[in-house]
Design an enzyme around this catalytic site. Sequence first.
Site, short mmCIF file in Angstrom:
data_model
loop_
_atom_site.label_atom_id
_atom_site.label_comp_id
_atom_site.label_asym_id
_atom_site.label_seq_id
_atom_site.Cartn_x
_atom_site.Cartn_y
_atom_site.Cartn_z
N CYS A 135 -20.52 -2.04 -71.04
CA CYS A 135 -21.44 -2.99 -71.28
C CYS A 135 -21.34 -3.56 -72.87
O CYS A 135 -22.16 -4.39 -73.02
CB CYS A 135 -23.07 -2.52 -70.89
SG CYS A 135 -23.07 -1.92 -69.37
N HIS A 170 -28.37 -9.48 -67.90
CA HIS A 170 -27.40 -8.77 -68.08
C HIS A 170 -26.06 -8.77 -67.50
O HIS A 170 -25.72 -7.87 -66.61
CB HIS A 170 -27.97 -7.09 -68.20
CG HIS A 170 -26.87 -6.22 -68.71
ND1 HIS A 170 -26.09 -6.49 -69.75
CD2 HIS A 170 -26.83 -4.78 -68.59
CE1 HIS A 170 -25.23 -5.67 -70.23
NE2 HIS A 170 -25.80 -4.63 -69.25
C1 LIG Z 1 -32.98 -2.69 -60.15
C2 LIG Z 1 -31.72 -3.18 -59.20
C3 LIG Z 1 -31.46 -1.87 -58.28
C4 LIG Z 1 -32.73 -4.22 -58.01
O1 LIG Z 1 -31.74 -4.58 -57.21
P1 LIG Z 1 -32.03 -4.94 -55.78
O2 LIG Z 1 -33.08 -3.92 -55.22
O3 LIG Z 1 -30.88 -5.10 -54.68
O4 LIG Z 1 -33.16 -6.27 -55.88
P2 LIG Z 1 -32.80 -7.51 -55.10
O5 LIG Z 1 -31.52 -8.06 -55.78
O6 LIG Z 1 -32.91 -7.41 -53.74
O7 LIG Z 1 -33.85 -8.48 -55.58
C5 LIG Z 1 -35.33 -8.54 -55.16
C6 LIG Z 1 -36.01 -9.61 -56.05
O8 LIG Z 1 -36.17 -8.61 -57.13
C7 LIG Z 1 -35.79 -9.52 -58.46
N1 LIG Z 1 -34.82 -8.39 -59.24
C8 LIG Z 1 -34.14 -7.66 -58.94
N2 LIG Z 1 -33.74 -7.28 -60.17
C9 LIG Z 1 -34.59 -7.13 -61.05
C10 LIG Z 1 -35.04 -6.55 -62.22
N3 LIG Z 1 -34.06 -5.87 -62.74
N4 LIG Z 1 -35.91 -7.10 -62.95
C11 LIG Z 1 -36.81 -8.03 -62.24
N5 LIG Z 1 -36.76 -8.71 -61.06
C12 LIG Z 1 -35.59 -8.19 -60.56
C13 LIG Z 1 -34.89 -10.40 -57.66
O9 LIG Z 1 -34.51 -11.62 -58.59
C14 LIG Z 1 -35.52 -10.79 -56.41
O10 LIG Z 1 -36.51 -11.61 -56.61
P3 LIG Z 1 -36.93 -12.84 -55.44
O11 LIG Z 1 -37.10 -12.01 -54.04
O12 LIG Z 1 -37.93 -13.47 -55.96
O13 LIG Z 1 -35.67 -13.55 -55.30
C15 LIG Z 1 -30.71 -3.95 -59.69
O14 LIG Z 1 -31.24 -5.12 -60.45
C16 LIG Z 1 -29.91 -3.04 -60.36
O15 LIG Z 1 -29.04 -2.46 -60.07
N6 LIG Z 1 -30.21 -2.99 -62.00
C17 LIG Z 1 -29.45 -2.27 -62.94
C18 LIG Z 1 -28.30 -2.82 -63.27
C19 LIG Z 1 -27.30 -1.85 -64.24
O16 LIG Z 1 -27.65 -0.60 -63.91
N7 LIG Z 1 -26.85 -2.58 -65.21
C20 LIG Z 1 -26.04 -1.52 -66.19
C21 LIG Z 1 -26.87 -1.13 -67.18
S1 LIG Z 1 -26.16 0.25 -68.13
#
Ligand SMILES: CC(C)(COP(=O)(O)OP(=O)(O)OC[C@H]1O[C@@H](n2cnc3c(N)ncnc32)[C@H](O)[C@@H]1OP(=O)(O)O)[C@@H](O)C(=O)NCCC(=O)NCCS
Length: 390
Positions: free
Chosen positions: A87, A336
């Site tokens: 990252c 991100h």
């Molecule tokens: C948190 C996480 C698991 C959510 O993924 P998910 O459960 O598949 O969520 P979805 O894609 O089904 O999204 C559902 C809704 O939440 C929203 N959403 C998804 N992730 C979000 C987040 N992190 N913050 C705010 N909203 C979020 C989406 O836009 C969607 O909104 P909508 O229904 O209005 O379209 C995912 O964002 C994730 O893995 N984040 C971490 C990424 C990471 O590890 N990065 C590297 C860091 S070192």
Amino acid sequence: MFMRRVAIVGVGMTEFGEHWELGFRELIAQAGVRAIEDAKLQGVKIDALYGGTMAAGRLIGQEHITALIADYMGLNPIPATRVEAACASGGAALRTGYLAVASGMHDVVVVGGAEKMTDVPAGDAAVALGGAGDQEWELFMGATFPALYALIARRHMHEYGTTREMMASVAVKNHANAAKNPYAHFRKEISIEDVLGAKMISEPLTMFDCSPISDGAAAVVLMPLEKAKEHTDMPVEILASMQASDTLALHSRKSLTEMRATKVAAKRAFEMAKVAPGDIDVCEVHDCFTIAEILAIEDIGFFEKGKGGKASLDGETALNSKISINTSGGLKGCGHPVGATGVKQAVEVTWQLRGEAQNNRQVKGAEIGMTHNVGGSGATCVTHIMKRGD
Ligand SMILES: CC(C)(COP(=O)(O)OP(=O)(O)OC[C@H]1O[C@@H](n2cnc3c(N)ncnc32)[C@H](O)[C@@H]1OP(=O)(O)O)[C@@H](O)C(=O)NCCC(=O)NCCS
């Protein structure tokens, strides 16, 4: 050692979010063209291209990314080099471009960062991202990045009394900043209750404690400071560029509540720039999870160890407060796309130092800014300190 002074003369980025309509090459070209236009490079030869991307091979099946971009943008035969540091790929690409100009090797360098993450299911993206940790001892055992940062959060809560509300306040502040940023993935404000009530991802981190999966690209143009004035009235000088490393696996660390790579890279950057934490007006830190921002503001030295959570809850990191942290909305609110993030941080700080941050998110009188870009759970950290040119 003789090093030339280096300035950012142009910046550009795409909106972060879901870009079904754009491929990887279109994303990076859009950001690159915006930066080149901003730098008024018409008729000027670009000498080299450096591109940060973490997982294009896993996420879109495309390797050899920078050769692809140089070709697509008509830049052949200039050298085009991919830089990878998980990252922190974008920050590491910026540092590589900085070194190329500072050393005298190249005069005009374009640095880009990009990632296209939403073309695969979120689970596949999580596995690709997990490769930034220790594959054998962490990911294989089920420890994705939310899980690793949840361990860090639990330990910080245990050692320093940090609460879920304190962590949530980081997300609330970053969503508030993102709501003012036309390039941000999420442009809506949220409350502490929203964060605490959202679906649990990895106890104690809910969805709003996590940065999202995003597409996006960002680019900057670098030049020796002495030439920069030919292109802009407001060059932004890079006063320091530093990088440090730590163990990949969390279990190999002496402490879970500090990032040694951040402490070392920040300390060396302050020494190189001859400034102190108190001199920084605006800083983009790597808030891949809310607890990561708390660690960052402590390890950089803005707040005492253990006090970052309370400072966040008390509003000391809000726009135009004691220290304006993540005016872009950070990774949490702005999004991100991993390889793009380190370059986007430099774009945001440049806008802030030039007094051009859109929609009332300008830090008043900002003169010195900083970026902090982390790879994995802290195995790489890249920091830059920048100053508005005279
Ligand atoms: C948190 C996480 C698991 C959510 O993924 P998910 O459960 O598949 O969520 P979805 O894609 O089904 O999204 C559902 C809704 O939440 C929203 N959403 C998804 N992730 C979000 C987040 N992190 N913050 C705010 N909203 C979020 C989406 O836009 C969607 O909104 P909508 O229904 O209005 O379209 C995912 O964002 C994730 O893995 N984040 C971490 C990424 C990471 O590890 N990065 C590297 C860091 S070192």
